[in-house]
Design an enzyme around this catalytic site. Sequence first.
Site, short mmCIF file in Angstrom:
data_model
loop_
_atom_site.label_atom_id
_atom_site.label_comp_id
_atom_site.label_asym_id
_atom_site.label_seq_id
_atom_site.Cartn_x
_atom_site.Cartn_y
_atom_site.Cartn_z
CE1 TYR A 1 4.72 10.87 8.49
CE2 TYR A 1 4.97 8.55 9.03
CZ TYR A 1 4.24 9.72 9.09
OH TYR A 1 3.04 9.74 9.76
CG ASP B 1 -1.76 1.30 1.26
OD1 ASP B 1 -2.63 1.42 2.13
OD2 ASP B 1 -1.53 2.18 0.42
CG HIS C 1 -0.14 14.85 7.76
ND1 HIS C 1 1.11 14.37 8.12
CD2 HIS C 1 -0.27 14.60 6.45
CE1 HIS C 1 1.68 13.82 7.05
NE2 HIS C 1 0.88 13.95 6.02
CG HIS D 1 -4.62 11.84 10.81
ND1 HIS D 1 -4.83 13.14 10.40
CD2 HIS D 1 -3.30 11.61 10.61
CE1 HIS D 1 -3.72 13.65 9.95
NE2 HIS D 1 -2.77 12.76 10.06
CG ASP E 1 -4.29 7.74 3.14
OD1 ASP E 1 -5.40 7.82 2.60
OD2 ASP E 1 -3.23 8.01 2.58
CG ASP F 1 4.67 14.79 9.74
OD1 ASP F 1 3.74 13.98 9.55
OD2 ASP F 1 4.59 15.74 10.55
CG ASP G 1 1.85 15.38 12.24
OD1 ASP G 1 2.38 14.32 12.57
OD2 ASP G 1 1.41 15.59 11.07
C1 LIG Z 1 -1.00 10.95 13.19
O1 LIG Z 1 -0.21 10.28 12.22
C2 LIG Z 1 0.81 11.05 11.84
C3 LIG Z 1 0.59 11.63 10.48
O2 LIG Z 1 -0.17 12.82 10.58
O3 LIG Z 1 1.88 11.93 10.02
C4 LIG Z 1 -0.12 10.62 9.54
C5 LIG Z 1 -0.06 11.08 8.11
C6 LIG Z 1 -0.94 10.22 7.21
C7 LIG Z 1 -0.62 10.51 5.75
C8 LIG Z 1 -1.54 9.74 4.83
N1 LIG Z 1 -1.26 10.06 3.43
C9 LIG Z 1 -0.03 9.40 2.96
C10 LIG Z 1 0.10 9.56 1.45
C11 LIG Z 1 1.48 9.07 1.01
N2 LIG Z 1 2.27 10.16 0.54
ZN LIG Z 2 1.85 13.96 10.02
#
Ligand SMILES: COCC(O)(O)CCCCCNCCCN
Ligand SMILES: [Zn+2]
Length: 677
Positions: free
Chosen positions: A305, A20, A174, A135, A92, A265, A172
Amino acid sequence: MGTALIYDEEMTKYKLLWVDPACKIEVPERLSVSYEALVRTGLSDRCVSVPPREASDAEILLVHSEEYLEGVKKTPHMTLEDLKEFTLQYGDVYFHPNIYHCAKLAAGSALQLVDSVMTGKVRNGMALVRPPGHHSMRSAASGFCVFNNVAIAARYAKQKHGAERVLIVDWDIHHGQGVQYCFEDDPSVLYFSWHRYERQKFWPNLRESDYDSVGKGSGAGFNVNVPWNEVGMENSDYLSVFCHVLLPVAYEFCPDLVLVCAGFDSAIGDPEGEMCATPDIFAHLTHLLMNLAGGKLCAVLEGGYNLTSLAQSVCQTVQTLLGDPLPQLANLRSPCESALESLQCVRSVQRRYWSILKHAGKTATDSATTDVSTKLIKLAKAEEEKAETAEDERSQEEKVWPEPAERLRPPVCSVSVLPDDAACPDGLKRLVSSKDLGPLLVSRIRNRSMEDAGDADGVATFSRLYTLIEKMRTNEVPSPSTGLLCGNGVALVPDVAAAVDLNCFHSSSFRVLVVCVGKEELNYATADGKMLVVQISGEDKEEQKGKYYIPVCLKKGCGDTVGFIQAVFGLLLPLGYEYDPGLVLLVRMPGSGVGDCMWQQLIGLLKGFAKGHTLVLMQTNDGACMGPTASALLGHPAPPLQELLTPLPDDGGALERMRERLQADWKMLQTTVSSGN
Ligand SMILES: COCC(O)(O)CCCCCNCCCN
Ligand SMILES: [Zn+2]
């Protein structure tokens, strides 16, 4: 009091079992690499190790629905196919036979952290957890999250520990929509989040992640979203949002507890964020929150990441929680246009809910407002084109950044220079030895500052002061004579104005930020930029004398806490970050009227500059506030400013106008899109 660290390798024991692309970045090594970095740098040994525990059903049900919890409970017994099937209903995110166990440990870790901090076992702490949380929603997993660790922790802090107001800061990259949904109608939980948004083109692509989602009903104003509509944001963009939005609002909210959705991130090198802020920025973001809620701060890991910048950022955060001096942030630039656009929009929607922002973004006339909005639309169009082309270039280049510099570590001590008959406060080391000052200097001191030239004691005090400054300037190694690594200090001197004068002897080699509280006239040489003087007083001074002398007038005097805090965050801190001094000189003029809490908050905040080299100068007859001063210099958190809970009408308009006037010279003072160019 210490810093708690919560980690258990059990939370590394789940991973993605199928292909995935959206989830492959969320790997177990995120946690182990972070913890190993804390061990390698010796930081974990300095923390109080607190074990995680599993959150109970009741605790999980503080946020999530029964049906959701019942569903997740079934996952440990599922086949691979069932797990894939179960996962498909969410976005996701992925499930694994062990993820339910880890999700209970992650949520339980946050609760352990809250218990440790709220019971006073530790001052603050960090929980390194997987799966992350911000999330996940009442009945849905999302974005690698299963249970909303921080949302559960906030409800738990209120229910079990009687916290009345909880601030959640989500750095964060996001948007933690799960947290927003949980508290959007709840005025007791203030949720602040910045996030990569790109005008809704970035995940989770929600309209409600934009700046105009301010909360609902009685929760209006208690949700603060700062969308980043471009990538590449830097340290100065992050600091501007903290100084001009988050901190003023957070101080007015006056929380009992601060929870941080600590996602990294948002740091340079991260494939998700694509931002350019360096790992040492988290030392400052953490520091700027540490004088809220009496220092009660719980940081819970969310995203991050790029394993290198993640580990470095985690270390910067924990080292600051431990109280070590901060790194100097080099060459800040001005906030970029896109950041200023976001800043302006957030401040303009939030100013109706926060009196401390009441004068924010006040445009001269409506037409000016429409000008700005048409300009914003043009700007957006331009960004669209640029974004298309930039997309491919960006994905190619690999970001590189310097390893954060080694920071000063204990024993960094606080020293005092006192008249012989004055008692030295606990914890401070008294500087008695003063190197022999050449006759020239003695005579210069005498005729500059001594009415009574025969005043041997005065000269002795000044010579000790001179020694103290020397120590701070050359502080990188403990001095051979005293073994002291001199971090900061306080001097009681017979004549404060003269002492500041004395200082301008020595500031040749680096910049000195002089913060004067009170109205006395000061004689200093600032034209050469080697000193920046910010004077906060009740006096309406004549126009400022050039770029490096900034008189801030508080009509109601320095006892006006709202005005003082507006001056600190709207002017003093942005100026300090831009000026980047090697030493901070904080001068308390007699009769300034500043309150002890405000004074401690000021010292606590100013320690963020110049690697913590703060020298406080007070007049001998002002020794009454030596206690609070020593406490702040020693790193004890300042008590909350309760007065901000019921702010009186202030004259913030004058400060806002002053800020707008000064921003031509000082770019960190900008909060609006420059209507000029
Ligand atoms: C709380 O979890 C920490 C987070 O906010 O970093 C999760 C991010 C999900 C990002 C989902 N899309 C990924 C697309 C690949 N490029
Ligand atoms: Zn994030």
